[in-house]
Design a protein around this motif. Structure first.
Motif, PDB file in Angstrom:
ATOM      1  N   ASP A   1       2.282   1.646  -3.446  1.00 34.05           N
ATOM      2  CA  ASP A   1       1.308   2.159  -4.399  1.00 34.05           C
ATOM      3  C   ASP A   1       1.135   3.650  -4.153  1.00 34.05           C
ATOM      4  OD1 ASP A   1      -0.484   1.759  -6.305  1.00 34.05           O
ATOM      5  OD2 ASP A   1      -2.134   0.763  -4.887  1.00 34.05           O
TER       6      ASP A   1
ATOM      7  N   ASP B   1       0.720  -1.388   0.186  1.00 32.27           N
ATOM      8  CA  ASP B   1      -0.016  -0.021   0.013  1.00 32.27           C
ATOM      9  C   ASP B   1       0.972   1.021   0.047  1.00 32.27           C
ATOM     10  OD1 ASP B   1      -2.105  -1.572   0.016  1.00 32.27           O
ATOM     11  OD2 ASP B   1      -2.655  -1.412   2.282  1.00 32.27           O
TER      12      ASP B   1
ATOM     13  N   PHE C   1       1.494  -4.064  -7.230  1.00 32.60           N
ATOM     14  CA  PHE C   1       0.223  -3.081  -7.419  1.00 32.60           C
ATOM     15  C   PHE C   1      -0.970  -3.376  -7.867  1.00 32.60           C
ATOM     16  CE2 PHE C   1       4.522  -1.275  -8.422  1.00 32.60           C
ATOM     17  CZ  PHE C   1       4.471  -0.103  -7.617  1.00 32.60           C
TER      18      PHE C   1
END
Length: 294
Positions: A37, A34, A157
């Protein structure tokens, strides 16, 4: 004569190693996926903005901008007219939006390749040790099957624009790095000695002498990066990258010959436009360099 058995790991040991590596990478993606990302959110926002700009702008304006850019780079009417004809035909056959998505993807990938490739090429040109370190990595990047790039980026991703963008950049950046390195190393030593005689420091020599003289070779690197980005478009469509590549993939899955051929021809047309424009600009830079330093 008995052959000596080749020493190898047992199937159990090999399976244990694979499970350990795969498990470690999965744990890494769960822990930091996360965060990584979110780091790429600005890049995704820029790509989406460029896509919407190209798709939602009136097509005559987009066509005029493309023609103007190609003419400024090539200074040739024939290439400019060919660009206009190719883009009009793409629009007539209903591939305008997909083409604009592909152009946006290739543009962003090329910008990233330039932003990272030129500094790495400069580092390689300045240090033989750095060159020996980076060359094997570039060899690996150029010889690794393109599908392999998709595995780690998808694990981190997921499916979407960003993993496709990263996979394309990894595949397309080696020529940018290599040709930047080559261009700087090919600068005439006599010119560098003259710059030293005028008291130029290392930064001044790089900015005012080496990079301008290496520009034709760097432009060749940009040209190759664009071509490799376009060749990776179809592969990137497998992980959700929209555009002409996805049309080709759909045509393959559904056995639509006409749709596949038209989408392929659209990719070829964009490749030829970029190729002719960048090659012509590189030749102009070469001639200018020969006139100034000849």
């Amino acid at each position: 004569m008995d052959w000596i058995e080749f020493p190898s790991l047992s199937r159990g040991d090999l399976l244990a190693i694979k499970k350990t590596v795969d498990g470690s990478f999965k744990d890494f993606t769960r822990a930091y996926g996360d965060i990584i990302d979110k780091m790429f959110d600005p890049l995704q926002d820029f790509l989406v903005f460029l896509e919407h700009l190209l798709i939602n702008s009136p097509w005559p304006i987009v066509l005029a901008v493309f023609a103007g850019i190609v003419f400024m780079m090539s200074r040739k009417i024939s290439i400019t007219v060919g660009t206009v004809v190719a883009l009009v035909l793409i629009g007539v056959f209903g591939l305008w939006e997909d083409t604009m998505r592909t152009v946006a993807m290739v543009t962003v990938c090329t910008m990233l390749a330039i932003a990272f490739g030129i500094p790495l090429g400069i580092l390689m040109a300045r240090s033989d040790r750095v060159q020996r370190l980076i060359n094997p990595i570039l060899d690996l990047m150029q010889t690794m099957p393109s599908f392999v790039y998709l595995i780690p980026v998808v694990m981190i991703f997921g499916i979407g624009k960003v993993p496709g963008l990263i996979a394309v950049v990894i595949y397309a950046i080696p020529p940018m790095i290599r040709l930047t390195n080559l261009g700087i190393r090919l600068v005439d030593p006599d010119v560098l000695e003259a710059a030293d005689a005028f008291g130029s420091n290392a930064r001044q020599k790089l900015v005012n002498v080496q990079l301008p003289l290496a520009l034709p070779t760097i432009m060749a690197g940009i040209n190759q990066t664009i071509m490799m980005s376009l060749s990776m478009v179809v592969v990137a469509s497998m992980i959700g990258v929209k555009g002409l590549g996805q049309e080709v993939l759909n045509a393959i899955n559904n056995q639509y010959l006409t749709a596949g051929v038209l989408s392929g021809l659209a990719i070829v047309s964009i490749a030829i436009i970029f190729d002719r424009a960048t090659q012509a600009y590189g030749k102009r830079l070469q001639k200018h360099s020969e006139v100034v330093h000849g």
